[in-house]
Design an enzyme around this catalytic site. Structure first.
Site, PDB file in Angstrom:
ATOM      1  N   CYS A 128     -23.798  -1.388 -70.025  1.00 30.02           N
ATOM      2  CA  CYS A 128     -24.333  -0.854 -71.286  1.00 30.02           C
ATOM      3  C   CYS A 128     -24.845   0.659 -70.954  1.00 30.02           C
ATOM      4  O   CYS A 128     -24.648   1.386 -71.857  1.00 30.02           O
ATOM      5  CB  CYS A 128     -25.423  -1.778 -71.813  1.00 30.02           C
ATOM      6  SG  CYS A 128     -26.565  -2.249 -70.587  1.00 30.02           S
TER       7      CYS A 128
ATOM      8  N   ASN B  70     -24.320  -1.208 -80.787  1.00 28.02           N
ATOM      9  CA  ASN B  70     -24.229  -1.829 -79.711  1.00 28.02           C
ATOM     10  C   ASN B  70     -22.800  -1.757 -78.947  1.00 28.02           C
ATOM     11  O   ASN B  70     -21.859  -1.585 -79.773  1.00 28.02           O
ATOM     12  CB  ASN B  70     -24.576  -3.188 -80.111  1.00 28.02           C
ATOM     13  CG  ASN B  70     -25.181  -4.208 -78.946  1.00 28.02           C
ATOM     14  OD1 ASN B  70     -25.222  -3.674 -77.889  1.00 28.02           O
ATOM     15  ND2 ASN B  70     -25.963  -4.960 -79.169  1.00 28.02           N
TER      16      ASN B  70
ATOM     17  N   HIS C 201     -31.351  -2.806 -71.759  1.00 25.17           N
ATOM     18  CA  HIS C 201     -30.015  -2.593 -72.404  1.00 25.17           C
ATOM     19  C   HIS C 201     -30.001  -1.297 -73.125  1.00 25.17           C
ATOM     20  O   HIS C 201     -31.059  -0.612 -73.613  1.00 25.17           O
ATOM     21  CB  HIS C 201     -30.082  -3.673 -73.614  1.00 25.17           C
ATOM     22  CG  HIS C 201     -28.639  -3.721 -74.186  1.00 25.17           C
ATOM     23  ND1 HIS C 201     -27.580  -3.823 -73.528  1.00 25.17           N
ATOM     24  CD2 HIS C 201     -28.415  -3.724 -75.563  1.00 25.17           C
ATOM     25  CE1 HIS C 201     -26.418  -3.789 -74.353  1.00 25.17           C
ATOM     26  NE2 HIS C 201     -26.736  -3.796 -75.751  1.00 25.17           N
TER      27      HIS C 201
END
Ligand SMILES: *[C@@H]1O[C@H](CO)[C@@H](O)[C@H](O)[C@H]1NC(C)=O
Ligand SMILES: *[C@@H]1O[C@H](CO)[C@@H](O)[C@H](O)[C@H]1NC(C)=O
Length: 322
Positions: free
Chosen positions: A120, A287, A267
């Site tokens: 990520c 995301n 994240h």
């Protein structure tokens, strides 16, 4: 795509700094809990978001989900990083609502999928960088390669995680190639080797590094907003709790789940705007869990209260134009 949607380990565990949290996470437990979803949605008067079960986490254990949270936050990760301020822009000139997709139609790149790799930190970086290049040149710009960071940035641990600040340091000093030059291949959790300098993995692609002239941290809500409205999306990081994986719509915040909502790790994501929904201020965020998760791959999270530390590790850089 259930098979392409899982995970591995987390950097926090490797570093051994999250021993307490690790004990608390029952690792063989499933990541998605239909009982949580039902109880949460029944309680809608008390919350600002709806829960649901995405294909992305379907069939995955908490242990597998944790491996996706590959961003190292806190612990001095921001130390010594230059902070950028935008004092020349009046706070009163910040609009109440902002969506980079509406501001710069056709220039914001689509949602991607990191799959089973804790990458990520790399996705958030190259996705905001790609948008920033498109905006700076007012022309569509190629998708950039997270694999370049995952495989070639020696200051990171590839699929096992990385630092947002280090990713931007690499982008400034080395730069990243296009997705076509070095396609994402770490989806199963193993990064391919870094190709020799000056070479693309796909021979037909043109070799070109996309770099920034600097990189900086954004330290206040207003500076994050001003950076986005002048230069485009920025990368942020936050602490993921189990409830977050169940996000479906609305403005996410930890509420009553907090009492039994284990923290899974850091994240990184791409912040593209902000707004207010039913009286709650939010950040609008892209995301990297595919378009099946959340609001077609996007989510909203409470703004202005450093929800889950989302305002603590925000980074960007200015594209270096040829
Ligand atoms: C950017 O490009 C679009 C479409 O080509 C054009 O309509 C617009 O005026 C340009 N904006 C700026 C600031 O140059
Ligand atoms: C916001 O309020 C409207 C009107 O009261 C309601 O229909 C809607 O479901 C609310 N949205 C959320 C996400 O709570």
């Amino acid at each position: 795509m259930k098979s392409a949607a899982a995970v591995v380990v987390c950097l926090l565990c490797l570093l051994g700094v999250a021993a307490a949290a690790r004990d608390y996470v029952r690792e063989e437990e499933m990541a998605l809990n239909p009982v949580h979803v039902r109880l949460h949605n029944d309680d809608l008067g008390q919350t600002t978001w709806m829960a649901g079960e995405s294909d992305f986490f379907q069939g995955k254990t908490l242990q597998e989900a944790k491996a996706l949270m590959g961003t190292r936050l806190g612990g001095g990760a921001n130390e010594g990083e230059a902070v950028r301020t935008f004092d020349h822009i009046d706070d009163g000139d910040i609009p109440d609502e902002f969506d980079a997709r509406a501001q710069w139609p056709g220039l914001i790149h689509p949602i991607r999928n990191q799959e089973k790799c804790g990458s990520c930190w790399a996705f958030g970086a190259v996705e905001s960088l790609g948008d920033r290049f498109a905006i700076a040149t007012n022309a569509s710009s190629p998708v950039l390669s997270p694999e370049d960071l995952v495989s070639c940035d020696e200051l990171s641990l590839g699929c096992l995680g990385g630092f947002i600040s280090m990713a931007w340091r690499y982008i400034e000093s080395v730069g990243v190639v296009t997705e076509r030059c070095f396609p994402y291949a770490a989806g199963e959790g193993n990064a391919p080797p870094c190709p020799p300098k000056g070479q693309c993995v796909s021979k037909s692609a043109e070799y070109k590094k996309y770099r920034t002239s600097d990189h900086y941290r954004l330290d206040t809500v207003e500076d994050i907003q001003k950076a986005i409205m002048t230069g485009g999306p920025v990368e942020g990081g936050f602490e993921v709790h189990q409830s977050f994986m169940h996000y479906k719509s609305g403005v996410y915040s930890r509420e009553w789940w907090k009492f039994w909502d284990p923290e899974l790790g850091g994240h990184a994501i791409k912040i593209i705007g902000w707004g207010n929904q039913n009286g709650t201020d939010y950040w609008l965020v892209a995301n990297s869990w595919g378009t099946d998760w959340g609001l077609d791959g996007y989510f909203k999270i409470k703004k202005g209260v450093n929800e889950c530390d989302i305002e603590s590790s925000v980074y960007a850089g200015d594209p270096l134009l040829a």
